[in-house]
Design a protein around this motif. Structure first.
Motif, mmCIF file in Angstrom:
data_model
loop_
_atom_site.group_PDB
_atom_site.id
_atom_site.type_symbol
_atom_site.label_atom_id
_atom_site.label_comp_id
_atom_site.label_asym_id
_atom_site.label_seq_id
_atom_site.Cartn_x
_atom_site.Cartn_y
_atom_site.Cartn_z
ATOM 1 N N LEU A 172 34.557 37.869 46.362
ATOM 2 C CA LEU A 172 35.274 36.609 46.180
ATOM 3 C C LEU A 172 35.925 36.537 44.802
ATOM 4 O O LEU A 172 37.047 36.047 44.652
ATOM 5 N N ILE A 173 35.243 37.070 43.802
ATOM 6 C CA ILE A 173 35.804 37.100 42.443
ATOM 7 C C ILE A 173 37.090 37.930 42.422
ATOM 8 O O ILE A 173 38.065 37.552 41.772
ATOM 9 N N LEU A 174 37.109 39.047 43.158
ATOM 10 C CA LEU A 174 38.274 39.937 43.153
ATOM 11 C C LEU A 174 39.412 39.445 44.039
ATOM 12 O O LEU A 174 40.561 39.407 43.615
ATOM 13 N N ILE A 175 39.096 39.095 45.278
ATOM 14 C CA ILE A 175 40.179 38.791 46.217
ATOM 15 C C ILE A 175 40.529 37.308 46.273
ATOM 16 O O ILE A 175 41.577 36.955 46.800
ATOM 17 N N LYS A 176 39.647 36.459 45.757
ATOM 18 C CA LYS A 176 39.894 35.019 45.651
ATOM 19 C C LYS A 176 40.334 34.391 46.974
ATOM 20 O O LYS A 176 41.183 33.515 47.003
ATOM 21 N N ASN A 177 39.746 34.863 48.059
ATOM 22 C CA ASN A 177 40.078 34.346 49.376
ATOM 23 C C ASN A 177 38.827 34.409 50.249
ATOM 24 O O ASN A 177 38.439 35.493 50.691
ATOM 25 N N GLU A 178 38.204 33.269 50.478
ATOM 26 C CA GLU A 178 36.958 33.246 51.249
ATOM 27 C C GLU A 178 37.118 33.849 52.634
ATOM 28 O O GLU A 178 36.209 34.482 53.147
ATOM 29 N N ASN A 179 38.269 33.639 53.248
ATOM 30 C CA ASN A 179 38.488 34.162 54.603
ATOM 31 C C ASN A 179 38.524 35.682 54.630
ATOM 32 O O ASN A 179 38.154 36.295 55.624
ATOM 33 N N GLY A 180 38.958 36.312 53.562
ATOM 34 C CA GLY A 180 39.055 37.767 53.526
ATOM 35 C C GLY A 180 37.769 38.473 53.156
ATOM 36 O O GLY A 180 37.642 39.680 53.349
ATOM 37 N N VAL A 181 36.797 37.718 52.646
ATOM 38 C CA VAL A 181 35.551 38.336 52.182
ATOM 39 C C VAL A 181 34.785 38.981 53.327
ATOM 40 O O VAL A 181 34.236 40.073 53.175
ATOM 41 N N THR A 182 34.754 38.342 54.482
ATOM 42 C CA THR A 182 34.007 38.888 55.620
ATOM 43 C C THR A 182 34.528 40.268 55.991
ATOM 44 O O THR A 182 33.758 41.205 56.177
ATOM 45 N N THR A 183 35.819 40.407 56.069
ATOM 46 C CA THR A 183 36.413 41.705 56.393
ATOM 47 C C THR A 183 36.207 42.684 55.250
ATOM 48 O O THR A 183 35.921 43.860 55.473
ATOM 49 N N PHE A 184 36.321 42.200 54.040
ATOM 50 C CA PHE A 184 36.178 43.057 52.873
ATOM 51 C C PHE A 184 34.770 43.640 52.793
ATOM 52 O O PHE A 184 34.578 44.754 52.306
ATOM 53 N N CYS A 185 33.774 42.896 53.252
ATOM 54 C CA CYS A 185 32.368 43.327 53.173
ATOM 55 C C CYS A 185 31.844 43.905 54.483
ATOM 56 O O CYS A 185 30.629 44.049 54.644
ATOM 57 N N ASP A 186 32.713 44.256 55.409
ATOM 58 C CA ASP A 186 32.236 44.755 56.695
ATOM 59 C C ASP A 186 31.474 46.071 56.588
ATOM 60 O O ASP A 186 30.670 46.408 57.449
#
Length: 135
Positions: free
Chosen positions: A47-61
């Protein structure tokens, strides 16, 4: 009579083979602690890097992939590090950095990178404990 004994023996043999092939992951309190920690750390750092809560789930898959396929390796290193979360935290952070800055999207590559990082961080953590104990 002999036929029944052979049938029972064959059934037992099949059961033994099927249970040894499956070797399911044991979901213990350690699993719950490790999985919750890994997901929370990945969420926070991403979240600190991408600053988009919606993208975190995909980012952490990649975390789900690790927990599903490589949990035993993670558990062994967690125990090797005296149940410290520090190596996990550092390895997740390095993997997130790699995903973000190198634009790495291949899940298997991220998992391999995480496991390498976790091995390295666990070894470094243990060395730091040893140095501290020598003082």
């Amino acid at each position: 009579m002999i036929r029944n004994i052979l049938l029972v023996t064959f059934t037992i043999l099949l059961l033994l083979i099927s249970t040894s092939i499956q070797s399911p992951v044991t979901y213990t309190d350690d699993y719950k602690d490790i999985s919750n920690f890994m997901k929370e750390i990945c969420y926070d750092k991403s979240l600190i890097l991408i600053k988009n809560e919606n993208g975190v789930t995909t980012f952490c898959d990649f975390i789900d992939h690790i927990l599903e396929h490589d949990y035993e390796k993670v558990l062994n290193l967690y125990h090797k590090a005296n149940k410290s979360f520090k190596p996990l935290e550092l390895a997740i952070g390095d993997t997130i950095q790699e995903r973000f800055y190198k634009k790495e999207e291949r899940s298997h590559q991220l998992v391999d990178s995480f496991l390498r990082n976790l091995n390295l961080m666990t070894d470094q953590f243990l060395k730091s404990l040893k140095k501290r104990d020598e003082l």
